[in-house]
Every structure is written in C-alpha cells, then in structure tokens.
Design a protein around this motif. Structure first.
Motif, PDB file in Angstrom:
ATOM      1  N   CYS A  38      -0.786   0.191   6.896  1.00 58.91           N
ATOM      2  CA  CYS A  38       0.096   0.632   5.806  1.00 58.91           C
ATOM      3  C   CYS A  38       1.370  -0.200   5.759  1.00 58.91           C
ATOM      4  O   CYS A  38       1.854  -0.567   4.679  1.00 58.91           O
ATOM      5  CB  CYS A  38       0.445   2.109   5.976  1.00 58.91           C
ATOM      6  N   ASN A  39       1.911  -0.503   6.924  1.00 60.67           N
ATOM      7  CA  ASN A  39       3.117  -1.327   6.987  1.00 60.67           C
ATOM      8  C   ASN A  39       2.881  -2.708   6.381  1.00 60.67           C
ATOM      9  O   ASN A  39       3.742  -3.249   5.668  1.00 60.67           O
ATOM     10  CB  ASN A  39       3.566  -1.452   8.442  1.00 60.67           C
ATOM     11  N   ILE A  40       1.709  -3.277   6.616  1.00 57.43           N
ATOM     12  CA  ILE A  40       1.369  -4.589   6.049  1.00 57.43           C
ATOM     13  C   ILE A  40       1.310  -4.496   4.519  1.00 57.43           C
ATOM     14  O   ILE A  40       1.783  -5.400   3.822  1.00 57.43           O
ATOM     15  CB  ILE A  40       0.040  -5.091   6.637  1.00 57.43           C
ATOM     16  N   ALA A  41       0.736  -3.412   3.999  1.00 61.45           N
ATOM     17  CA  ALA A  41       0.695  -3.232   2.541  1.00 61.45           C
ATOM     18  C   ALA A  41       2.102  -3.110   1.968  1.00 61.45           C
ATOM     19  O   ALA A  41       2.396  -3.646   0.895  1.00 61.45           O
ATOM     20  CB  ALA A  41      -0.136  -1.997   2.195  1.00 61.45           C
ATOM     21  N   ASP A  42       2.978  -2.410   2.679  1.00 54.45           N
ATOM     22  CA  ASP A  42       4.387  -2.323   2.273  1.00 54.45           C
ATOM     23  C   ASP A  42       5.021  -3.712   2.171  1.00 54.45           C
ATOM     24  O   ASP A  42       5.744  -4.022   1.225  1.00 54.45           O
ATOM     25  CB  ASP A  42       5.185  -1.500   3.292  1.00 54.45           C
ATOM     26  N   ILE A  43       4.749  -4.538   3.167  1.00 47.71           N
ATOM     27  CA  ILE A  43       5.301  -5.903   3.189  1.00 47.71           C
ATOM     28  C   ILE A  43       4.812  -6.698   1.980  1.00 47.71           C
ATOM     29  O   ILE A  43       5.574  -7.420   1.343  1.00 47.71           O
ATOM     30  CB  ILE A  43       4.923  -6.613   4.509  1.00 47.71           C
ATOM     31  N   ALA A  44       3.526  -6.545   1.676  1.00 45.58           N
ATOM     32  CA  ALA A  44       2.944  -7.310   0.566  1.00 45.58           C
ATOM     33  C   ALA A  44       3.588  -6.948  -0.769  1.00 45.58           C
ATOM     34  O   ALA A  44       3.946  -7.830  -1.559  1.00 45.58           O
ATOM     35  CB  ALA A  44       1.439  -7.079   0.509  1.00 45.58           C
ATOM     36  N   GLU A  53      -6.312   6.882 -22.916  1.00 39.45           N
ATOM     37  CA  GLU A  53      -7.114   5.784 -23.467  1.00 39.45           C
ATOM     38  C   GLU A  53      -6.337   5.006 -24.534  1.00 39.45           C
ATOM     39  O   GLU A  53      -5.708   5.586 -25.412  1.00 39.45           O
ATOM     40  CB  GLU A  53      -8.405   6.341 -24.079  1.00 39.45           C
ATOM     41  N   GLY A  54      -6.366   3.686 -24.416  1.00 39.31           N
ATOM     42  CA  GLY A  54      -5.698   2.817 -25.366  1.00 39.31           C
ATOM     43  C   GLY A  54      -4.205   2.694 -25.161  1.00 39.31           C
ATOM     44  O   GLY A  54      -3.542   1.879 -25.816  1.00 39.31           O
ATOM     45  N   PHE A  55      -3.687   3.472 -24.255  1.00 40.00           N
ATOM     46  CA  PHE A  55      -2.239   3.472 -24.000  1.00 40.00           C
ATOM     47  C   PHE A  55      -1.924   2.966 -22.593  1.00 40.00           C
ATOM     48  O   PHE A  55      -1.197   2.010 -22.405  1.00 40.00           O
ATOM     49  CB  PHE A  55      -1.698   4.891 -24.197  1.00 40.00           C
ATOM     50  N   GLY A  56      -2.517   3.611 -21.600  1.00 41.52           N
ATOM     51  CA  GLY A  56      -2.280   3.192 -20.225  1.00 41.52           C
ATOM     52  C   GLY A  56      -2.365   4.360 -19.266  1.00 41.52           C
ATOM     53  O   GLY A  56      -2.541   5.514 -19.673  1.00 41.52           O
ATOM     54  N   GLY A  57      -2.241   4.057 -17.998  1.00 39.26           N
ATOM     55  CA  GLY A  57      -2.317   5.082 -16.974  1.00 39.26           C
ATOM     56  C   GLY A  57      -1.249   4.908 -15.923  1.00 39.26           C
ATOM     57  O   GLY A  57      -0.755   3.806 -15.689  1.00 39.26           O
ATOM     58  N   VAL A  58      -0.883   6.022 -15.309  1.00 38.95           N
ATOM     59  CA  VAL A  58       0.080   6.016 -14.206  1.00 38.95           C
ATOM     60  C   VAL A  58      -0.579   6.693 -13.012  1.00 38.95           C
ATOM     61  O   VAL A  58      -1.108   7.808 -13.133  1.00 38.95           O
ATOM     62  CB  VAL A  58       1.372   6.773 -14.574  1.00 38.95           C
ATOM     63  N   ARG A  59      -0.593   6.025 -11.894  1.00 43.09           N
ATOM     64  CA  ARG A  59      -1.063   6.612 -10.635  1.00 43.09           C
ATOM     65  C   ARG A  59      -0.053   6.267  -9.550  1.00 43.09           C
ATOM     66  O   ARG A  59       0.429   5.132  -9.481  1.00 43.09           O
ATOM     67  CB  ARG A  59      -2.462   6.095 -10.271  1.00 43.09           C
ATOM     68  N   ILE A  60       0.241   7.242  -8.710  1.00 44.51           N
ATOM     69  CA  ILE A  60       1.131   7.029  -7.566  1.00 44.51           C
ATOM     70  C   ILE A  60       0.385   7.525  -6.336  1.00 44.51           C
ATOM     71  O   ILE A  60      -0.013   8.694  -6.277  1.00 44.51           O
ATOM     72  CB  ILE A  60       2.467   7.783  -7.724  1.00 44.51           C
ATOM     73  N   GLU A  61       0.190   6.640  -5.376  1.00 50.17           N
ATOM     74  CA  GLU A  61      -0.660   6.971  -4.220  1.00 50.17           C
ATOM     75  C   GLU A  61       0.033   6.632  -2.914  1.00 50.17           C
ATOM     76  O   GLU A  61       0.557   5.532  -2.727  1.00 50.17           O
ATOM     77  CB  GLU A  61      -1.971   6.193  -4.306  1.00 50.17           C
ATOM     78  N   THR A  98       7.484   2.024   0.576  1.00 52.19           N
ATOM     79  CA  THR A  98       7.708   1.434  -0.744  1.00 52.19           C
ATOM     80  C   THR A  98       8.221   2.486  -1.722  1.00 52.19           C
ATOM     81  O   THR A  98       7.686   3.592  -1.804  1.00 52.19           O
ATOM     82  CB  THR A  98       6.409   0.807  -1.281  1.00 52.19           C
ATOM     83  N   ASN A  99       9.251   2.124  -2.461  1.00 51.51           N
ATOM     84  CA  ASN A  99       9.919   3.020  -3.396  1.00 51.51           C
ATOM     85  C   ASN A  99       8.948   3.591  -4.433  1.00 51.51           C
ATOM     86  O   ASN A  99       8.061   2.901  -4.918  1.00 51.51           O
ATOM     87  CB  ASN A  99      11.031   2.242  -4.096  1.00 51.51           C
ATOM     88  N   LYS A 100       9.157   4.876  -4.773  1.00 48.36           N
ATOM     89  CA  LYS A 100       8.350   5.502  -5.824  1.00 48.36           C
ATOM     90  C   LYS A 100       9.176   5.878  -7.038  1.00 48.36           C
ATOM     91  O   LYS A 100       8.647   6.454  -7.993  1.00 48.36           O
ATOM     92  CB  LYS A 100       7.658   6.766  -5.266  1.00 48.36           C
ATOM     93  N   SER A 101      10.472   5.582  -7.004  1.00 49.54           N
ATOM     94  CA  SER A 101      11.320   5.913  -8.157  1.00 49.54           C
ATOM     95  C   SER A 101      10.857   5.126  -9.373  1.00 49.54           C
ATOM     96  O   SER A 101      10.304   4.035  -9.268  1.00 49.54           O
ATOM     97  CB  SER A 101      12.782   5.588  -7.855  1.00 49.54           C
ATOM     98  N   TYR A 102      11.150   5.690 -10.547  1.00 54.53           N
ATOM     99  CA  TYR A 102      10.819   4.987 -11.800  1.00 54.53           C
ATOM    100  C   TYR A 102      11.577   3.663 -11.850  1.00 54.53           C
ATOM    101  O   TYR A 102      12.796   3.611 -11.676  1.00 54.53           O
ATOM    102  CB  TYR A 102      11.215   5.869 -12.989  1.00 54.53           C
TER     103      TYR A 102
END
Length: 374
Positions: free
Chosen positions: A156-162, A341-349, A365-369
């Motif tokens: 997870c730390n490596i993904a944060d770095i990326a 559909e046709g607009f977009g999607g938001v996912r926070i994981e 990693t920050n999750k703020s807008y």
C-alpha cells in the motif's frame, strides 16, 4: 523479518490446515492453486502446474524440474519435494499411494476437467475417494498473520508513492498524457519503489469512461473533467488496491462535486462502522443506504469491497449478499462508487485492516475533493 518468525508462521499455517482437514472429516488434501501452495510452503511458481499433497504426517510438493531448485530454497522444512520432467501424474501416483486413509479433499474450483479425471483415476487405483475440499485454504487465508500484514502495508505504501509521483509531476502537464500512458507510469513508479509489478490491469479513466468500473485505459489524450485512477502493486507476493478520483480544470463542477461528496461521505461512514463483529452485509448497507438516500442508489451497482492478500480479489466479499462476520486482522477494501452513463463515475477506495474496535486505513493519499488546474 526474523527468519525464525517466518518458520513459526509457516508451521502454524500447516497446523491450522491439518486441523481444518480433520474437521472436514478428510484424510488428506490436494492443492493445485499456486498461491495456496505458496501460503503453505513458501514456494511460488506462477502457472507452475505443481501439486501439494498433505495428510496428517506427510507433505509432498510435486514440481517440474525447472522449479526444483527454487522449491528447495524457498520451501519450509519437513516438505518432501518431488520433481518431474514429463511424468507428472506418475509422481502424483507415488504420493497418493503413500497417503493414510481413504478420503482426499481436492480444490474443485482450481482443477480443470482433464486434470480431475486423471487424478480421480489415480485415486481409484489406491481405493481413495476424491471429495470436495470447498474453500478450506481460502478460509484460512482470510485472517492475515503479522508477516502478511507487514507485506500488505508495504504494498500500500508503494501505491501511495506512485500516486504522489503522478500528482507531483505529470498532473501539471496532464493534457500531454493519455490514459494508458498514465497507467504505464503508475506501474513504473511502483516498480521503482520496490514492487514486482502491478496487481491487476491498471484503470485510468477520463470523463465518461469512468462510468465503466472496469474500463480499459485508452490512447486518447486526457481532456478537462473527471479522472479516475484504480491501481495497485505486488510486494513479496502480496497485493494492494486503491482508487482515487480527481477533477481537472473543471469550472462547472457542481454535479461532479455533489457526487464526489456523496461517495466520500458514504466511504467515511463505512470506515467509521468497520470493526470486528460487523457483518459484510451490514457494512455494505451503511454506504449503500447513504448513497440511496441521496438519490443515486441505482448508480452503485457493485459490492462495497472485497478481501485483499495474495490475490487482489479474495474472501471475504463485502456485499449485501454475504453474512460473513469480519474478524480482527482481516484486510478488505471499502470502495463505494456512483456511475452515471455518458457522464462519468466517482469511486474512492481504501484498504483497511480490521481491528477489535475500529479499522486502520492503510493509505495516506488525500481523499479531499481536488480540482486540478494547470
């Protein structure tokens, strides 16, 4: 990591497996899945075609000769390693003939029909019965030991770095990049930080593409609007999985921001309720009810999350169809999403580590807008 700690961990895994075999009224179990074999022995050969046969006294690891030296170096003590060149089933026959008892459990989910027929024929010769072993190994793998937790945290730390590298460099010149170029660079940054590779095909989705939860990153240059990145890596065979959604030069972002705030609040509510004792169904309901209350229930079509470990998708499944009770040291994702559909999607994981009275989020990693402007 202390070598003795590792050895003791593997001994404990073998002990738990033998207890599970006995509880299921089996005399032995035959494992075919490489990750399950690794979990018990320490040997991992991708698509190796290996067999691991275990009874109450013996452990036989049958590997092709190209993996023999690797298996000798990585496998734990007390495992008899048998190599084959072309006569794999002849070696299995020898091992099965030495098994005490009549009932051999087999991972039916991890065997193809041709293999099953051959194994069944061999078993009959020695008056052995093949019986479904269900998900014995997967059930053992659900609760992580400290070695696994440490490796997953590093992954997870490596993904944060990326993602930090992407935000610090490429995001300033985002229109020079395509989705697939960003995906490539995420993998490159993760490997540079110590990963052996990506844990799944990286998803980078711009604007309406983000409404497709399993979008395949394309070659068109990034345009103003919404940018979703879903990615992860492998560190010492253990996976990570993270999703963040950003906005780029989005001046008329009222709808974007509304959806983002709903998804973020749903995730935070689920994280707040996540602890030992809650069921997967109950946890899923926390996020799903909030999204539904805000008018987007029909736009959240997947489960809230899943287990992560040696595989990026493993048990438990955190959805409204599963009553699995979460236990301390399970690791799951919490990833609500809204897709239009046709607009977009938001996912926070995020991935979280289950504790007695709470859970630990494994990403920084920050999750703020964030509305990114050049």
């Amino acid at each position: 990591m202390n070598r003795m700690v590792k050895i003791n961990n593997y001994k404990l895994r073998i002990k738990k497996l033998r207890e599970a075999i006995e509880k299921e009224n089996l005399d032995a179990i035959l494992l075919l899945k490489d990750k399950n074999i690794f979990y018990i022995t320490g040997f991992y050969g991708k698509d190796s075609g290996s067999f691991l046969l275990i009874d109450k006294n013996n452990i036989y690891l049958i590997v092709h000769f190209i993996y023999f030296e690797q298996a000798k170096k990585s496998s734990r003590e007390g495992i008899e390693i048998i190599q084959f060149r072309s006569k794999k089933y002849k070696k299995l026959k020898t091992a099965i003939s030495a098994i005490e008892g009549k009932k051999i459990g087999i991972e039916e989910k991890n065997v193809n029909l041709e293999e099953y027929k051959k194994i069944k024929e061999i078993s009959k010769r020695f008056s052995k019965n093949l019986i479904s072993a269900g998900s014995i190994l997967e059930n053992l793998r659900v609760v992580k030991d400290q070695i696994e937790i440490d490796y997953i945290k590093k992954s997870c730390n490596i993904a944060d770095i990326a993602i930090k590298n992407i935000l610090d460099t490429e995001i300033k010149r985002i229109y020079n990049y395509s989705e697939i170029e960003i995906a490539f660079d995420l993998e490159r940054y993760m490997i540079k930080a110590g990963a052996s590779g990506k844990s799944f095909d990286i998803i980078v989705a711009n604007n309406s593409n983000s409404a497709l939860p399993h979008h395949v990153s394309g070659k068109e240059k990034i345009k103003p609007g919404l940018l979703l990145m879903d990615f992860g890596c492998i560190y010492n065979n253990y996976c990570s999985d993270i999703t963040r959604t950003f906005f780029i030069n989005n001046k008329n972002n009222h709808k974007f921001k509304k959806i983002y705030d709903i998804v973020l609040q749903a995730q935070l509510l689920a994280i707040e309720k996540c602890k030992e004792g809650i069921t997967c169904k109950e946890l899923d309901k926390v996020a799903r009810d909030y999204i539904s209350k805000n008018g987007y229930g029909n736009n959240f079509g997947h489960s809230l999350g899943h287990g992560v470990g040696l595989e990026v998708h493993e048990m438990p499944i955190v959805s409204n169809n599963y009553d699995t009770v979460l236990k301390e040291n399970m690791i799951i994702t919490i990833e609500p999403g809204i897709y239009v559909e046709g607009f977009g999607g938001v996912r926070i994981e995020d991935m979280v580590l289950i504790k007695k009275e709470s859970c630990e989020v494994l990403y920084n990693t920050n999750k703020s807008y964030i509305n990114i402007t050049e």
